[in-house]
Scaffold this motif. Sequence first.
Motif: not given
Length: 746
Positions: A561-565, A281-286, A575-583
């Motif tokens: 924003d300050d938590v990396f998942v 996820k970069k700049n809110g986009e997957w 829920s995964t797409l909302l909460s994760a930063d890397v899948i």
Amino acid sequence: MSEIEIEIDGQLLSANQGDSIITIADREGIEVPRFCYHKKLSVAANCRMCLVDIEGVPKAQPACSTPAASGMKIHTKNDKAKFAQKAVMEFLLINHPLDCPICDQGGECELQDVAMEYGSDVSKFNEGKRIVPDKGIGALIQTDMTRCIHCTRCVRFGAEVAGIVEMGGTGRGEGVKIEPFLTEGIQSELSGNMIDVCPVGALTSKPFRYEARTWQMNAVQSVARHDLVGSNIFTQSYRGKVKRVVARDNDSVNETWISDRDRFSYEGLNHESRSLKPKVKKNGEWLEVDWQEALAFAIEGIKNNAERPEQLGVLASKNASLEEYYLMQKLARSFGTENIDFRLDHANLSPGSSMDSSITLSEIESVDHALILSSYTRLEQPMINHRIRKAVINGATVNTINSKKFDFNFKTKIDLLSAPQALLPALQSILKSLYLKTKADLPEQLSKVNSSDEHDKIANDLIASENGVIVLGEHLKSNPSNSVIINTVSQIAQISNSKIANLTLSGNAHSAEKVGFIPTNQGMNASSMLTESCKAFLLMDVDSQYDFFNPKLAMGLFNKDDVFVVSLTSFEDQSTLLSADVILPMASFYETSGTHINFDGIAQSFSASVKSPGDSKPGWKIIKVMADLLELEGFSFVDSSQVAEEALLSSKVQTQINGSFTESFEDSDITTLWQYAPYAIDNVTRRAKALQESNIGKINSAYIAKSTAKKLSLSQDDLYLGVPVSISDDVAEDCVFVHTSQARRV
């Protein structure tokens, strides 16, 4: 039992007095044809296919119902026996349709096999064949009852094993039909075993219908991981996809049965939400990226956000393999954090919130009394419930203490209703009664405990039993008084000389405990991680909507924003797409090798049945590469068997749970007990279409007593936390029992 000698087809054999001829023949490898006989069911002797010739007896006798006697001389293949067997075969084929080319049973049909040897290519029957209209019996079993040969195996299975008489014979003569008694269809959680016991194509798998032929598929021995038993199974695949799951015999584990959850959950593997490509996820986009970029992004994010090692939290679901648990905790501890946990759905993780079982699966069958606490064993642990039912059939009594009266498939003696906040006082009352009955010194803390006649009766049954067991169920996980309850149960078991069966940790939780996937004093548990200062999370097979005791809290933290998942997952839901930063796409059930430790502590290893789809990889491989990129030592594994060997040989990490997140009830509380339907317990079952369409899969009610509904100003069919209300006398007061497949809401 006295030993006798008999002769079968010229072989002199030893046997026990009373053994049936067919049992002896099977043991000696002597083939006797049969249809109605099944080693795990009662003898019906109605198909007559097993007729054999006994010297001195005028007519051929059924081998399944004829006990052996000393000096018997039996012939299974002489002219007299063959003539009788062929005559029976001719009658059985009178009405059977010639639809083998389109029958899913083709290639593994007992009728086909026997007809090859005992059938004839010319029939004397020239009347029209009868046709039996089908009655649908649910989303899991396909019926073609014109093929039925009235062996009654399905009827006997329902009555004797499943414990629910749902099928039976109606009509007379040519009009006899095997059909369900009720229009609702089959209700049993073990119903799929009817498919296995059916010797013809009358009952077949509905999800598997017209998918493939048995000889086209590749079968791999595997282990089911949805409950504590680890049922042995065969996964059958065609062109790289799992098409069917069937039971594999293992008397010490699952006998010859498996639950519907184990049999049909494979459908979830092909769900449209499968995670197939690494994403960042970069700049809110997957963005879809290659593995190298995704792993580099994940490692950089962990290092940047977890400025100190203790700011990293590592969480996994209860369904990971032993190898995945071991490598995850090893990575975490090598990185420098003790924030490790798999008990995401527990309300209380203080010391003493868990305990070991003191009974084995086979020993459950021989108990003479069971006290079931906070559990609907039939749907939560169907194969263990099957063992309890066998004990009841053998004369055991059962008492239950639950928030709701459940429809067990065995007779219960006392069903005591108790809201979660009233469970501890009830157990203390039982403990006090036990102290008084045994004339032991009463502890001071029990002196003011009130007792009741029902508690006294439960104590009486525990004292009177010579081989009793106390069963702890999954509902205890959501009870904030869990640790005190566990301690009280331990005292009850000790003073009544009862054993304990702890069913609170399901899935592959025993593997997690074995490798120490729990925090030490220096670490935070799952609840603490959601409220403390963790800035980076490594999640394995975790669904934030379903897996946490407080999903709202988890989702809120992961979305910051300050938590990396970093999410290692097989499925991408909202829920995964909302909460994760890397899948990082991970292989799911049946797509990876691994190890499951069951209720008895037996480590059962399994191989991958099919290759994982897309770019998804086995979880243990992903963790190993991440450890390498973090420049951690000790991760030079080539295959999962090396991981399992190290994990099982290494001593269990000694843990002492951090005592935070302890709650207590207030007297005025109306508590909510949220229980997921059995087909909503993990990522795979939730996506299995046929399971969700079954009667059990559609469970969706919030059960409330009349007095409680009045306090909450609720009426029938109102919504409570999004679930339809059902006002019932079968639920404890001051409690709402939510049984649903919906995501938890708080």
